[in-house]
Design a protein around this motif. Structure first.
Motif, PDB file in Angstrom:
ATOM      1  N   VAL A  38       0.837  -1.207   0.000  1.00  0.00           N
ATOM      2  CA  VAL A  38       0.000   0.000   0.000  1.00  0.00           C
ATOM      3  C   VAL A  38       0.870   1.255   0.000  1.00  0.00           C
ATOM      4  CG1 VAL A  38      -1.607   1.366   1.387  1.00  0.00           C
ATOM      5  CG2 VAL A  38      -2.034  -1.069   1.044  1.00  0.00           C
ATOM      6  N   LYS A  50       0.764   4.005  -2.957  1.00  0.00           N
ATOM      7  CA  LYS A  50       0.389   5.397  -2.665  1.00  0.00           C
ATOM      8  C   LYS A  50       1.464   6.363  -3.152  1.00  0.00           C
ATOM      9  CE  LYS A  50      -2.747   4.868   1.272  1.00  0.00           C
ATOM     10  NZ  LYS A  50      -2.934   5.124   2.722  1.00  0.00           N
ATOM     11  N   VAL A  98      -6.217   3.800  -1.904  1.00  0.00           N
ATOM     12  CA  VAL A  98      -5.645   2.456  -2.032  1.00  0.00           C
ATOM     13  C   VAL A  98      -6.200   1.591  -0.908  1.00  0.00           C
ATOM     14  CG1 VAL A  98      -3.555   1.054  -2.136  1.00  0.00           C
ATOM     15  CG2 VAL A  98      -3.531   3.399  -3.046  1.00  0.00           C
TER      16      VAL A  98
END
Length: 313
Positions: free
Chosen positions: A134, A138, A150
């Motif tokens: 993640v 991002k 996300v």
């Protein structure tokens, strides 16, 4: 739309070739078989979840990248089971095909499972893996100035993985809940109409990197030769009148040469010489080896005794 298809990993293919050629009495035979079993179970679970996606009606542009692999700026690897892109969000899934009673201790970042005989087994924390992915995603979105949230979740591919209270509030569910959670996320996140989703999907595709996990191959101890795919147990085929024939079952194997070359690539490498070809294929004659190599997709370099070959992709 699927931009990146899921394929059998090189590690799984290596282990499949290795188990075929390793004597059952070998000290690591059971270890290799267990590793292979886990990979095959994981792959089957991923395919099962992929099929469930196809049952969903998704009336908006969307893209799938299955088994997306890349590296970050620090040389660390990221392997995401599924990346789903839509106008509402980017979703990263970690798919687990595990059975038993599952427990999670967030304070120790520890996932365990208890099976029928009360054996407790520690497992890699999937939430830490997802959090890394993640953060990377991002940063990429920010760099590209794309405004998309996300999301991430762990999906259990089998109903025989039983979740306990330690998972309360965490993004984890059985595959049967995919439709429910997708609807829930879409209601929470409004679509970004100005996002060029296909451009970002193609950017991700350009960052795809094949991450090869090495398997230790005990080359001296594996069975050499062209092996019978029906008999197993290291049964070697005989080359007779331009045919590969099994003396045990009588199979005439027209794919023997190509299949064995693929096993060579997996277990030895891309480079082939007349000598290494003879050793792996169990051939005594350099002339016969040369003739057989001319039938294969090999690229030659050098001349005479210095000649080497490369297996074409």
């Amino acid at each position: 739309m699927i931009l990146l298809e899921r394929q059998t990993s090189e590690t799984q293919k290596m282990l499949e070739a290795l188990v075929q050629r390793l004597p059952i009495s070998h000290s690591k035979y059971t270890l290799y078989c267990e590793h292979l079993r886990r990979l095959q179970a994981g792959f089957a679970g991923e395919q099962f979840v992929d099929a469930k996606w196809l049952e969903l009606d998704l009336p908006f542009p969307h893209y799938f990248l299955h088994d997306f692999q890349t590296m970050n700026d620090f040389g660390s690897t990221h392997q995401m089971d599924t990346v789903f892109l839509c106008p509402h969000f980017v979703l990263i899934l970690e798919i687990k095909n595990i059975t038993g009673k599952l427990s999670y201790d967030a304070s120790f970042a520890q996932l365990t499972r208890t099976i029928a005989d009360d054996t407790v087994e520690g497992m890699t924390d999937p939430f830490l893996q997802l959090e890394r992915h993640v953060v990377w995603m991002k940063k990429l979105l920010q760099k590209e100035r794309i405004d998309l949230p996300v999301l991430h979740a762990v999906v259990l591919a089998t109903k025989n993985g039983i979740l306990t209270k330690g998972f309360d509030g965490l993004p984890i569910f059985h595959v049967a809940g995919l439709r429910f959670y997708l609807q829930k996320w879409m209601e929470r996140h409004q679509p970004r109409v100005r996002v060029d989703l296909l451009r970002f999907a193609n950017l991700l595709l350009s960052l795809q990197t094949k991450l090869k996990k090495e398997v230790e191959v005990p080359f001296k101890e594996i069975v050499k030769g062209v092996l019978c795919p029906q008999c197993g147990s290291g049964q070697r085929l005989k080359y007779h009148y331009k045919k590969w024939i099994c003396p045990r079952c009588g199979l005439v194997d027209r794919d023997a040469l190509i299949r064995s070359l693929e096993e060579y690539r997996l277990l030895v490498g891309q480079q082939v010489t007349n000598r290494s070809f003879r050793e792996f294929f169990g051939i005594d004659s350099p002339d016969l080896a040369y003739k057989l190599m001319q039938q294969l997709p090999l690229k030659a370099e050098g001349v005479k005794k210095h000649r080497k070959y490369w297996i074409k992709e």
